[in-house]
Enzyme design. Sequence first.
Site, PDB file in Angstrom:
ATOM      1  N   LEU A  92     -22.542  24.150  11.106  1.00  0.00           N
ATOM      2  CA  LEU A  92     -22.940  24.749  12.149  1.00  0.00           C
ATOM      3  C   LEU A  92     -24.009  26.010  11.629  1.00  0.00           C
ATOM      4  CD1 LEU A  92     -20.090  24.721  14.570  1.00  0.00           C
ATOM      5  CD2 LEU A  92     -22.100  23.212  14.820  1.00  0.00           C
ATOM      6  N   HIS A 108      -8.223  23.848   9.361  1.00  0.00           N
ATOM      7  CA  HIS A 108      -8.724  23.376   7.721  1.00  0.00           C
ATOM      8  C   HIS A 108      -7.070  23.067   7.209  1.00  0.00           C
ATOM      9  CE1 HIS A 108     -10.906  23.176   4.133  1.00  0.00           C
ATOM     10  NE2 HIS A 108      -9.990  24.004   3.513  1.00  0.00           N
ATOM     11  N   GLU A 141     -20.211  32.053   9.932  1.00  0.00           N
ATOM     12  CA  GLU A 141     -21.383  31.461   9.158  1.00  0.00           C
ATOM     13  C   GLU A 141     -20.754  30.733   8.151  1.00  0.00           C
ATOM     14  OE1 GLU A 141     -24.531  34.520  10.443  1.00  0.00           O
ATOM     15  OE2 GLU A 141     -25.498  32.924   9.473  1.00  0.00           O
TER      16      GLU A 141
HETATM   17  N1  LIG Z   1     -21.024  27.914   9.981  1.00  0.00           N
HETATM   18  C1  LIG Z   1     -19.871  27.097   9.841  1.00  0.00           C
HETATM   19  N2  LIG Z   1     -19.957  25.852  10.375  1.00  0.00           N
HETATM   20  C2  LIG Z   1     -18.933  25.126  10.232  1.00  0.00           C
HETATM   21  C3  LIG Z   1     -18.760  23.678  10.658  1.00  0.00           C
HETATM   22  C4  LIG Z   1     -17.833  22.897  10.462  1.00  0.00           C
HETATM   23  C5  LIG Z   1     -16.541  23.458   9.916  1.00  0.00           C
HETATM   24  C6  LIG Z   1     -15.416  22.354   9.715  1.00  0.00           C
HETATM   25  N3  LIG Z   1     -14.962  22.360   8.345  1.00  0.00           N
HETATM   26  C7  LIG Z   1     -15.726  21.829   7.469  1.00  0.00           C
HETATM   27  C8  LIG Z   1     -15.908  22.469   6.092  1.00  0.00           C
HETATM   28  C9  LIG Z   1     -16.560  21.775   5.356  1.00  0.00           C
HETATM   29  C10 LIG Z   1     -17.703  20.672   5.579  1.00  0.00           C
HETATM   30  C11 LIG Z   1     -18.571  20.371   4.509  1.00  0.00           C
HETATM   31  O1  LIG Z   1     -18.985  20.930   3.331  1.00  0.00           O
HETATM   32  N4  LIG Z   1     -18.970  19.167   4.879  1.00  0.00           N
HETATM   33  C12 LIG Z   1     -20.061  18.527   3.765  1.00  0.00           C
HETATM   34  C13 LIG Z   1     -21.522  18.646   4.463  1.00  0.00           C
HETATM   35  C14 LIG Z   1     -21.750  18.331   5.931  1.00  0.00           C
HETATM   36  C15 LIG Z   1     -23.130  18.838   6.287  1.00  0.00           C
HETATM   37  O2  LIG Z   1     -24.007  18.782   5.634  1.00  0.00           O
HETATM   38  O3  LIG Z   1     -23.138  19.425   7.464  1.00  0.00           O
HETATM   39  C16 LIG Z   1     -17.654  20.374   6.916  1.00  0.00           C
HETATM   40  C17 LIG Z   1     -16.894  20.754   7.810  1.00  0.00           C
HETATM   41  C18 LIG Z   1     -16.502  24.727   9.567  1.00  0.00           C
HETATM   42  C19 LIG Z   1     -17.502  25.793   9.830  1.00  0.00           C
HETATM   43  C20 LIG Z   1     -17.400  26.977   9.242  1.00  0.00           C
HETATM   44  O4  LIG Z   1     -16.457  27.500   8.885  1.00  0.00           O
HETATM   45  N5  LIG Z   1     -19.045  27.620   9.331  1.00  0.00           N
HETATM   46  N1  LIG Z   2     -10.130  19.148  10.044  1.00  0.00           N
HETATM   47  C1  LIG Z   2      -9.705  18.294   9.434  1.00  0.00           C
HETATM   48  O1  LIG Z   2     -10.299  17.040   9.590  1.00  0.00           O
HETATM   49  C2  LIG Z   2      -9.214  15.800   9.447  1.00  0.00           C
HETATM   50  C3  LIG Z   2      -9.288  14.615  10.499  1.00  0.00           C
HETATM   51  O2  LIG Z   2      -8.618  15.169  11.848  1.00  0.00           O
HETATM   52  P1  LIG Z   2      -8.545  14.366  13.044  1.00  0.00           P
HETATM   53  O3  LIG Z   2      -9.996  13.883  13.275  1.00  0.00           O
HETATM   54  O4  LIG Z   2      -7.412  13.166  12.916  1.00  0.00           O
HETATM   55  O5  LIG Z   2      -8.179  15.278  14.097  1.00  0.00           O
HETATM   56  C4  LIG Z   2      -7.943  16.550   9.485  1.00  0.00           C
HETATM   57  O6  LIG Z   2      -7.157  16.335   8.229  1.00  0.00           O
HETATM   58  C5  LIG Z   2      -8.359  18.049   9.568  1.00  0.00           C
HETATM   59  O7  LIG Z   2      -7.555  18.907   8.775  1.00  0.00           O
END
Ligand SMILES: Nc1nc2ccc(CNc3ccc(C(=O)NCCCC(=O)O)cc3)cc2c(=O)[nH]1
Ligand SMILES: N[C@@H]1O[C@H](COP(=O)(O)O)[C@@H](O)[C@H]1O
Length: 201
Positions: A92, A108, A141
């Site tokens: 995001l 996470h 962020e």
């Molecule tokens: N700014 C901010 N936004 C987030 C969005 C989702 C999640 C969920 N956990 C996530 C953590 C890592 C990823 C990730 O690296 N995905 C591959 C790239 C996908 C893309 O290009 O978007 C996605 C969700 C966490 C955060 C966060 O900690 N901070």
């Molecule tokens: N954030 C990560 O996304 C995976 C899938 O989650 P869900 O779609 O089964 O809720 C889960 O392993 C969680 O840790």
Amino acid sequence: TRVGVLISGTGTNLQALIEQTRRPSSSAQIVVVISNRPGVQGLKRAALAGIQTRVVDHKLFGSRAEFDGTIDRVLEEFGVELVCLAGFMRILTGTFVKKWTGKLLNIHPSLLPSFKGVNAQKQALEAGVRVAGCTVHFVAEEVDAGAIIVQEAVPVLPTDTEETLSERIREAEHRAFPAAMELVSSGSVKLGTDGHIIWKS
Ligand SMILES: Nc1nc2ccc(CNc3ccc(C(=O)NCCCC(=O)O)cc3)cc2c(=O)[nH]1
Ligand SMILES: N[C@@H]1O[C@H](COP(=O)(O)O)[C@@H](O)[C@H]1O
């Protein structure tokens, strides 16, 4: 508290949150489920629970800002007060995170700050740790770096594969996320202006 849940797939964490909000003691009500991908199982889970769903497909937007802005508009349309990222896999933008700071939670599959990013369970196995787990945190962020609300540890067994460990962590997620959602929605926990957790005394 009016809760919006963002998903990208299976929605097992969404299911755990739905079941939590059905308890009489719950201070939370899920009013909308938004997926960035169409046709995922999580959307069926929401519909079965009688919860309104929206698909905001990130592939249809020219920029992250427009994608996030559309999600924000849907959240406002439903009067959402707390957002839960439940297996939501899009990063995001800072603008969105700033607006929802203190009202945006993520689950996470590791004991942060260890093993940030994707494939956290695999990182744990490769590091040879004997204890793994999950973390619910306020979203900042910086990815996977927000203030920690709830953690649950699980043992790593010598026979574990990425699949068996992920399954054990997921069972912990389904306890940790509902607990964290309740803490924030009931006002027991909030995010301080310095970015640290404040527990209501
Ligand atoms: N700014 C901010 N936004 C987030 C969005 C989702 C999640 C969920 N956990 C996530 C953590 C890592 C990823 C990730 O690296 N995905 C591959 C790239 C996908 C893309 O290009 O978007 C996605 C969700 C966490 C955060 C966060 O900690 N901070
Ligand atoms: N954030 C990560 O996304 C995976 C899938 O989650 P869900 O779609 O089964 O809720 C889960 O392993 C969680 O840790």
